[in-house]
Design an enzyme around this catalytic site. Structure first.
Site, PDB file in Angstrom:
ATOM      1  N   ARG A  17       0.839  -1.199   0.000  1.00  0.00           N
ATOM      2  CA  ARG A  17       0.000   0.000   0.000  1.00  0.00           C
ATOM      3  C   ARG A  17       0.874   1.250   0.000  1.00  0.00           C
ATOM      4  O   ARG A  17       0.940   1.986   0.981  1.00  0.00           O
ATOM      5  CB  ARG A  17      -0.971  -0.032   1.173  1.00  0.00           C
ATOM      6  N   GLN A  41      -0.779   2.328  -5.989  1.00  0.00           N
ATOM      7  CA  GLN A  41      -2.225   2.517  -5.833  1.00  0.00           C
ATOM      8  C   GLN A  41      -3.017   2.098  -7.059  1.00  0.00           C
ATOM      9  O   GLN A  41      -4.094   1.516  -6.954  1.00  0.00           O
ATOM     10  CB  GLN A  41      -2.540   3.995  -5.533  1.00  0.00           C
ATOM     11  N   ASP A  84      -3.750  -1.673  -7.270  1.00  0.00           N
ATOM     12  CA  ASP A  84      -4.265  -2.290  -6.045  1.00  0.00           C
ATOM     13  C   ASP A  84      -5.675  -2.853  -6.255  1.00  0.00           C
ATOM     14  O   ASP A  84      -6.659  -2.122  -6.221  1.00  0.00           O
ATOM     15  CB  ASP A  84      -4.257  -1.222  -4.937  1.00  0.00           C
ATOM     16  N   SER A 114      -8.240  -2.324  -3.319  1.00  0.00           N
ATOM     17  CA  SER A 114      -8.894  -1.018  -3.322  1.00  0.00           C
ATOM     18  C   SER A 114      -9.969  -0.947  -4.397  1.00  0.00           C
ATOM     19  O   SER A 114     -11.086  -0.511  -4.140  1.00  0.00           O
ATOM     20  CB  SER A 114      -7.878   0.098  -3.584  1.00  0.00           C
ATOM     21  N   TYR A 159      -3.065   1.775  10.982  1.00  0.00           N
ATOM     22  CA  TYR A 159      -3.823   0.915  11.888  1.00  0.00           C
ATOM     23  C   TYR A 159      -3.826   1.465  13.311  1.00  0.00           C
ATOM     24  O   TYR A 159      -2.920   2.194  13.716  1.00  0.00           O
ATOM     25  CB  TYR A 159      -3.294  -0.527  11.858  1.00  0.00           C
TER      26      TYR A 159
END
Lengths: 376, 376
Positions: free
Chosen positions: A123, A128, A131, A134, A231
């Site tokens: 990530r 991007q 991905d 996503s 996170y």
């Protein structure tokens, strides 16, 4: 000789997506590759064989398509038996669900294939556009709200009619990643009164920027900071308890709840208990986007409508698959963006770098080589 | 003795609506009426027996509920056999679909009941709040677009993603009455690129006011003026032909078409032919709101997904029923607005006037008395 890229019809039950579209077929051809597609591969995504042919692809039966392939593209990785005719060491770029498909990964290693797991794409900014998690989550968030709206026995928007007012539906989104953000946006579009929460308090602004109401405890010490990779790190017990109570009380007032919490390689966390379902009004709807990973909602079942305490609980084993045409278009672009970013003009093929190559590569030279799998 | 209003569970297959809600039960009680509801009548609309009880209604079995009733409310008119215990000359206010249910109307006459057909409510200002066709059509227009969006393999809104742009869906609404207007509004909400047409050119401004594009021929002589009651009067052949060609060419470029054309008491007009379906892209969706009245679309079937030329054709026999909770709430309010508007406090019951009473009354004194039925 030109690099040969092969695309098979997906074999997983109910899978309608396809890993190549006429758009990406043309682009691969422009890079100098030969593209071969199994007849009928695009049917589930409303793409005709003719459309592939017009884009310059060769069409044929599975074995003929795979024969001498350098790279095989898939949405879900095909069984090794399908790949018998591919070149030794051929690449297979697809979703592997590696943590749950140890046998498949082992079989790829044994067959001498190079498995490239698209869901292990790091990530990082430059990846991007490659991905698939996503791109598919975005569509899944949209579909979750549409499905919930379609199951709900009332309208989402407020309607002022001659017979009186129809109240706007109350929608609560739990988990504000890519899917959650799109779920918020879609519910707002449909005119619902939308709120959302997440374990990461940094999502508060994102929720507000979409016009939804963030549901977070205020004035309690010990709220978490955001750790590496976005996170959650630490939350005080006091905060956790207060937040759980706040969310519980909030759920009881909702018409629609969409849960989106996934933890890579682990079962989905439980967000809604049977007691919380019982607190909701009859006719309410819960969409569990994590149902295939064990579920965020007690009692949810993949591809079934479960009714508990008068509340409908729904969720698909493969949500993006229900928007097969767009899901395929984005998946195919992810694959193209990935391979084309590493295209070596002189070699006439992609050459991966370490950062991305090592992240996605599961097998090479007969062995399982991925660090994340070794760590399991 | 207080006027007794009875409400049965609907018996028509799949019918989930109910003609009374706790809200209207309370309001009828406030007028001095006794309200009796069959146990389980609200289940399909997510209304519990308990909720009716809290609103002051008596609950019981069908025969007990109907016994000595002065007025029976229904969504679809019950069979006469269900009404054996009601008072002589009792009113039944419900939908009768009178043009197609001659036998039912005759049976009501024979039983000495007074059938009040809610779909014959005159389209005058003071009756707007009593108009079930409007209230149910509004929800049907919303549901048509939601269902089409849910069947469609792509997203409705334009989405800018890291993997590239997803184009907005092109939605075309044919027929701009109450259902069509709500279909336009809902498709706009979902972010689609919306256009619409109608045989009445006066709808052009309504279409534009919702942000959609009107599809009408320009610069052709003989465009119609609007006749009495808002229906089309005259169109030159030249205009009709030019308009048909314009619409045909437009349909071929659409992703979603919603058709809404109904003619009271007659089969629905054909708006889309097989050749026009064949002109659309595979994966397109047509929602035929008139499918139960013969269909606007060639080959459409009620409650089935028909696939022709790769195009999905869908339509419900009873569209509003798929939003049973809101549809019931509005239907129940329509009935309450109707009866309460004519409530005579001294008599403790409603007394209809001629304009509305004669319009909706089908049977009285053992005879069929409605002018519109006599004219058939």
């Amino acid at each position: 000789m030109a690099l040969r890229i092969a695309v098979l019809q997906e074999r997983a039950p109910g899978e309608n997506r396809v890993a190549l579209t006429p758009e990406t077929a043309k682009k691969f051809a422009a890079l100098g590759a030969t593209v071969a597609v199994e007849e009928g591969a695009g049917i589930g995504a409303s793409i005709t064989d003719e459309a592939y042919r017009e884009a310059g692809a060769d069409l044929g039966e599975a074995a003929a398509v795979v024969k001498d392939a350098d790279i095989v593209l898939g949405v879900q990785a095909p069984d090794v038996a399908m790949l018998a005719g591919a070149k030794p060491g051929a690449w297979v770029a697809a979703s592997f669900d590696p943590f749950r498909n140890g046998d498949l990964v082992a079989a790829y290693a044994k067959a001498g294939l190079e498995a490239l797991a698209m869901e292990f794409m790091p990530r990082i900014t430059r990846a991007q556009s490659m991905d698939v998690l996503s791109s598919q989550s975005n569509l899944a968030g949209y579909k979750a709200v549409l499905t919930a709206a379609n199951e709900y026995g009332r309208a989402f928007p407020m309607m002022m009619t001659a017979a009186g007012t129809v109240q706007a539906a109350k929608v609560f989104v739990m988990g504000v990643g890519v899917a959650g953000l799109q779920a918020i946006a879609t519910a707002k579009r449909l005119g619902a009164q939308v709120s959302a929460t997440d374990v990461r308090s940094a999502t508060k602004e994102q929720i507000q920027s979409l016009g939804a109401k963030p549901i977070f405890v205020e004035n309690v010490a010990g709220i978490e900071g955001e750790g590496s990779g976005g996170y959650a790190t630490e939350m005080s017990e006091e905060y956790q308890k207060a937040q759980a109570e706040l969310v519980s009380g909030h759920i009881a007032k909702q018409d629609i709840v969409v849960t989106t919490a996934l933890i890579p390689g682990k079962p989905a966390p439980r967000l809604i208990s049977d007691a919380q379902i019982a607190s909701m009004k009859p006719g309410s709807v819960i969409f569990d986007l994590a149902v295939a990973q064990g579920g965020n909602v007690e009692g949810s079942k993949p591809d079934e409508t479960v009714v508990k305490h008068g509340v409908k609980i729904v969720g698909y084993s493969n949500t993006a698959n229900h928007l097969a045409a767009d899901a395929s278009a984005l998946f195919a672009r992810n694959l193209y963006n990935f391979l084309s970013a590493f295209w070596d003009k002189d070699a006439g093929k992609p050459v991966l770098d370490e950062e991305i190559g090592n992240a996605v590569r599961l097998t090479q030279g007969g062995k399982v080589v991925n660090e994340r799998l070794a760590a399991q």
